[in-house]
Design a protein around this motif. Structure first.
Motif, PDB file in Angstrom:
ATOM      1  N   ASP A 259      36.040  33.902  15.615  1.00  0.00           N
ATOM      2  CA  ASP A 259      36.172  34.727  14.925  1.00  0.00           C
ATOM      3  C   ASP A 259      34.971  34.835  13.810  1.00  0.00           C
ATOM      4  O   ASP A 259      33.439  35.596  14.255  1.00  0.00           O
ATOM      5  CB  ASP A 259      37.029  36.204  14.709  1.00  0.00           C
ATOM      6  CG  ASP A 259      37.518  36.633  16.574  1.00  0.00           C
ATOM      7  OD1 ASP A 259      36.661  35.881  17.540  1.00  0.00           O
ATOM      8  OD2 ASP A 259      38.373  37.338  16.204  1.00  0.00           O
TER       9      ASP A 259
ATOM     10  N   ASN B 198      37.601  38.780  25.921  1.00  0.00           N
ATOM     11  CA  ASN B 198      37.480  39.703  25.173  1.00  0.00           C
ATOM     12  C   ASN B 198      38.136  41.549  25.023  1.00  0.00           C
ATOM     13  O   ASN B 198      38.904  41.914  24.741  1.00  0.00           O
ATOM     14  CB  ASN B 198      36.478  39.817  23.695  1.00  0.00           C
ATOM     15  CG  ASN B 198      36.906  40.832  22.458  1.00  0.00           C
ATOM     16  OD1 ASN B 198      37.719  40.271  21.873  1.00  0.00           O
ATOM     17  ND2 ASN B 198      36.104  41.651  22.472  1.00  0.00           N
TER      18      ASN B 198
ATOM     19  N   SER C 225      41.434  41.241  26.648  1.00  0.00           N
ATOM     20  CA  SER C 225      42.826  41.390  26.014  1.00  0.00           C
ATOM     21  C   SER C 225      42.789  43.005  25.083  1.00  0.00           C
ATOM     22  O   SER C 225      43.334  43.517  24.806  1.00  0.00           O
ATOM     23  CB  SER C 225      41.929  40.476  24.396  1.00  0.00           C
ATOM     24  OG  SER C 225      43.111  39.757  24.151  1.00  0.00           O
ATOM     25  N   ASN C 226      41.673  43.163  24.984  1.00  0.00           N
ATOM     26  CA  ASN C 226      41.483  44.551  23.880  1.00  0.00           C
ATOM     27  C   ASN C 226      42.213  45.991  24.466  1.00  0.00           C
ATOM     28  O   ASN C 226      42.549  46.815  24.264  1.00  0.00           O
ATOM     29  CB  ASN C 226      39.624  45.296  23.585  1.00  0.00           C
ATOM     30  CG  ASN C 226      39.941  44.300  21.849  1.00  0.00           C
ATOM     31  OD1 ASN C 226      40.449  43.598  21.726  1.00  0.00           O
ATOM     32  ND2 ASN C 226      38.128  44.118  22.097  1.00  0.00           N
TER      33      ASN C 226
ATOM     34  N   LYS D 161      45.581  45.218  24.885  1.00  0.00           N
ATOM     35  CA  LYS D 161      45.904  45.979  24.184  1.00  0.00           C
ATOM     36  C   LYS D 161      46.615  47.197  23.297  1.00  0.00           C
ATOM     37  O   LYS D 161      47.483  47.762  23.295  1.00  0.00           O
ATOM     38  CB  LYS D 161      45.486  45.499  22.636  1.00  0.00           C
ATOM     39  CG  LYS D 161      45.193  44.068  22.360  1.00  0.00           C
ATOM     40  CD  LYS D 161      44.476  43.186  20.755  1.00  0.00           C
ATOM     41  CE  LYS D 161      44.491  41.560  20.685  1.00  0.00           C
ATOM     42  NZ  LYS D 161      43.996  41.523  20.315  1.00  0.00           N
ATOM     43  N   PHE D 162      45.689  47.361  23.603  1.00  0.00           N
ATOM     44  CA  PHE D 162      45.277  49.530  23.870  1.00  0.00           C
ATOM     45  C   PHE D 162      45.976  50.115  25.050  1.00  0.00           C
ATOM     46  O   PHE D 162      45.929  51.235  25.255  1.00  0.00           O
ATOM     47  CB  PHE D 162      44.405  49.931  22.382  1.00  0.00           C
ATOM     48  CG  PHE D 162      43.796  49.241  22.293  1.00  0.00           C
ATOM     49  CD1 PHE D 162      44.232  49.358  20.753  1.00  0.00           C
ATOM     50  CD2 PHE D 162      42.487  48.290  21.315  1.00  0.00           C
ATOM     51  CE1 PHE D 162      44.261  49.005  19.320  1.00  0.00           C
ATOM     52  CE2 PHE D 162      43.094  47.636  20.408  1.00  0.00           C
ATOM     53  CZ  PHE D 162      43.196  47.416  19.436  1.00  0.00           C
TER      54      PHE D 162
ATOM     55  N   GLN E 144      37.462  48.616  12.723  1.00  0.00           N
ATOM     56  CA  GLN E 144      39.056  48.479  13.366  1.00  0.00           C
ATOM     57  C   GLN E 144      39.127  50.144  13.659  1.00  0.00           C
ATOM     58  O   GLN E 144      39.411  50.867  12.391  1.00  0.00           O
ATOM     59  CB  GLN E 144      39.960  47.995  12.892  1.00  0.00           C
ATOM     60  CG  GLN E 144      39.997  46.115  12.632  1.00  0.00           C
ATOM     61  CD  GLN E 144      41.028  45.944  12.445  1.00  0.00           C
ATOM     62  OE1 GLN E 144      41.446  46.477  11.266  1.00  0.00           O
ATOM     63  NE2 GLN E 144      41.215  44.288  12.896  1.00  0.00           N
TER      64      GLN E 144
ATOM     65  N   ARG F  27      48.648  50.859  14.288  1.00  0.00           N
ATOM     66  CA  ARG F  27      48.232  49.960  15.134  1.00  0.00           C
ATOM     67  C   ARG F  27      49.206  48.652  15.377  1.00  0.00           C
ATOM     68  O   ARG F  27      49.968  48.089  15.206  1.00  0.00           O
ATOM     69  CB  ARG F  27      47.640  49.030  13.920  1.00  0.00           C
ATOM     70  CG  ARG F  27      45.999  49.617  13.086  1.00  0.00           C
ATOM     71  CD  ARG F  27      45.622  48.653  11.924  1.00  0.00           C
ATOM     72  NE  ARG F  27      45.728  47.545  13.193  1.00  0.00           N
ATOM     73  CZ  ARG F  27      44.839  46.603  11.839  1.00  0.00           C
ATOM     74  NH1 ARG F  27      44.130  46.464  10.366  1.00  0.00           N
ATOM     75  NH2 ARG F  27      44.531  45.000  12.710  1.00  0.00           N
TER      76      ARG F  27
ATOM     77  N   SER G 221      47.811  45.851  16.919  1.00  0.00           N
ATOM     78  CA  SER G 221      46.982  44.429  16.792  1.00  0.00           C
ATOM     79  C   SER G 221      46.802  44.286  16.202  1.00  0.00           C
ATOM     80  O   SER G 221      46.486  45.238  14.771  1.00  0.00           O
ATOM     81  CB  SER G 221      46.379  43.968  18.446  1.00  0.00           C
ATOM     82  OG  SER G 221      45.332  44.743  18.099  1.00  0.00           O
TER      83      SER G 221
ATOM     84  N   GLY H 179      35.418  41.569  16.909  1.00  0.00           N
ATOM     85  CA  GLY H 179      35.353  41.123  18.877  1.00  0.00           C
ATOM     86  C   GLY H 179      34.178  41.371  19.172  1.00  0.00           C
ATOM     87  O   GLY H 179      34.024  40.719  19.972  1.00  0.00           O
ATOM     88  N   LEU H 180      34.207  42.559  18.761  1.00  0.00           N
ATOM     89  CA  LEU H 180      33.623  43.521  20.402  1.00  0.00           C
ATOM     90  C   LEU H 180      31.717  43.398  19.396  1.00  0.00           C
ATOM     91  O   LEU H 180      31.134  43.333  19.990  1.00  0.00           O
ATOM     92  CB  LEU H 180      33.250  45.363  19.891  1.00  0.00           C
ATOM     93  CG  LEU H 180      34.457  45.895  20.101  1.00  0.00           C
ATOM     94  CD1 LEU H 180      35.298  47.084  20.325  1.00  0.00           C
ATOM     95  CD2 LEU H 180      34.020  45.352  22.251  1.00  0.00           C
TER      96      LEU H 180
END
Length: 461
Positions: free
Chosen positions: A290, A357, A360-361, A364-365, A411, A418, A420, A426-427
């Motif tokens: 990244d 990406n 994946s995000n 995660k959330f 973040q 959190r 992760s 990433g964004l």
């Protein structure tokens, strides 16, 4: 490495710099740290804001810093440190413009190799702080100039009115009698005094204008220095790709060889340890990728090969990559590609990176049992454009953070713990890649009811 990045970032906050310096010093095996940055106006290394500005044994410090810049590192058996007394110190430089000194050791801390590449980042953060201070000075001077200019305008209006009234009165008094002449002379003397006052105010205003110009020149010079430092940082990180990835890939390769029992039988406990090493290696490699990708984008070293990309085929190729993550949390997953939006114009590799990406995000959330929906359609308001939306039923994004999430190293905290860890790049990388392909990336959210990320691209043939 992450804890050192956090401690380095904390040093940019002048409010708790002493605590952050002590924490970083302990992390490096010493008592505390001192930061020296080069003042471009006098070309001398000086303590950064928040540290002691007057150091005892100044000659010893100058010799130590000069040696550190010349050799990359330096040490001194005993030197006076404000608030700590005589201490052994060890320093390391990140170039000619910044030196980090560990207080309480005359040997190279074992983690100093990790801290060296972070020094340009710290220099950039401190430069931002100095730029903000200069901006405040400039704003204060501008306000003072505006106040003086307003006072000057009011005085000019008052004098103009006085002059007109005096001229009328003088004419009437001259026709009436000689006694009026004495009054006119008094008024003339008063006007002369006002004129002198106006001249003084005009001179003061001119001086303030010159001072403002000097501040503007200094700010412009500081901005150019910051841009040069940022460019140098980006080029350095982009050039580190092979040096950082090669040893990490070697670690992963050796782990696999051991798991295949190339070097002999492996017990269950050893396989568990090898699995932890492999996860750590992959996580660290992802973080480094990244940072390096972002540095390449900033340095302008990313090339794009724009072709017609069949979006359904690309999404089918991605499905096996995200399948384990979706199954682990029992997440629903749907893909809907409209018949009139089958092809987009993009760099296939970079488009795949963006969508992976986003998915994946979303995984995660999004809480277990939730769902993720991917939809591809023509843009409702821009003919010739297509949109790819990734919607989830996750924790959502606060409305005031929808823009911040695309900034580097950001973040967003949503009140939940959190789930992760990452670089916060990433964004930012995804949006830069989207714009590099002639598109864009945006986000929307309805509180805690989930988020929707929209990727806009030109439609293909």
């Amino acid at each position: 490495m992450n804890d050192l990045v956090d401690l380095i970032t904390a040093l940019a906050n002048a409010d708790d710099r002493s605590d952050a310096a002590a924490a970083l010093g302990r992390a490096l095996g010493g008592d505390s740290v001192l930061i020296f940055v080069r003042d471009p106006d006098i070309d001398v290394l000086l303590p950064a804001p928040g540290f002691a500005q007057t150091l005892p044994a100044a000659r010893s410090w100058r010799e130590l810093l000069s040696a550190c810049v010349a050799n990359g590192e330096c040490s001194r058996g005993s030197i006076e440190v404000p608030g700590l007394g005589a201490r052994a110190v060890f320093g390391v430089s990140g170039g000619p413009d910044i030196v980090l000194v560990v207080v309480g050791t005359n040997e190279c801390p074992h983690r100093m190799g990790e801290i060296r590449p972070l020094l340009p980042l710290l220099l950039r953060l401190l430069s931002w702080q100095r730029d903000a201070m200069l901006a405040g000075v400039r704003e204060s001077l501008a306000r003072q100039a505006a106040v003086h200019a307003d006072a000057l305008a009011q005085t000019l209006d008052r004098v103009r009115g006085d002059l007109q009234a005096s001229l009328v009165t003088a004419e009437e008094m001259r026709r009436d009698s000689e006694a009026t002449n004495a009054l006119l002379r008094e008024q003339a003397a008063a006007l002369e005094a006002q004129k002198e006052e106006l001249e003084i105010q005009a001179e003061e205003l001119e001086l303030q204008t010159e001072e403002l110009q000097q501040v503007n020149d200094a700010l412009e010079a500081a901005r150019q220095v910051a841009e040069q430092a940022n460019q140098a940082k980006s080029e350095f990180l982009a050039a580190m790709s092979h040096e950082l990835r090669t040893p990490l890939n070697a670690i992963g390769g050796h782990v696999q060889l051991i798991e295949f029992e190339i070097y002999g039988p492996v017990t269950a406990e050893q396989r568990t340890a090898l699995s932890r090493i492999d996860r750590g290696q992959r996580h660290l490699l992802g973080l480094i990728n990244d940072i390096l990708n972002f540095a390449k984008i900033e340095a302008g070293r990313v090339e794009y090969r724009i072709t017609d990309v069949p979006i359904r085929e690309l999404l089918d190729d991605i499905a096996p990559m995200i399948g384990p993550q979706l199954r682990a949390k029992k997440l629903g997953y749907t893909v809907d590609v409209h018949a009139d939006a089958q092809v987009v114009l993009a760099d296939r590799e970079k488009l795949e990176q963006i969508i992976i990406n986003l998915l994946s995000n979303a995984g995660k959330f999004t809480e277990p049992g939730g769902r993720i929906d991917v939809r591809v359609a023509c843009h409702p308001e821009q003919p010739g454009r297509a949109i790819v939306t990734v919607a989830d039923t996750g924790i959502g994004i606060p409305p005031d953070k929808l823009t911040d999430i695309f900034e580097p190293f950001v973040q967003v905290s949503t009140g939940h713990s959190r789930k992760s860890e990452g670089t916060g790049l990433g964004l930012a990388i995804s949006r830069d890649l989207a714009r590099g392909m002639g598109g864009d990336l945006s986000a929307s959210s309805s509180g805690e009811a989930g988020s929707v990320f929209t990727l806009t691209l030109d439609a293909g043939r």
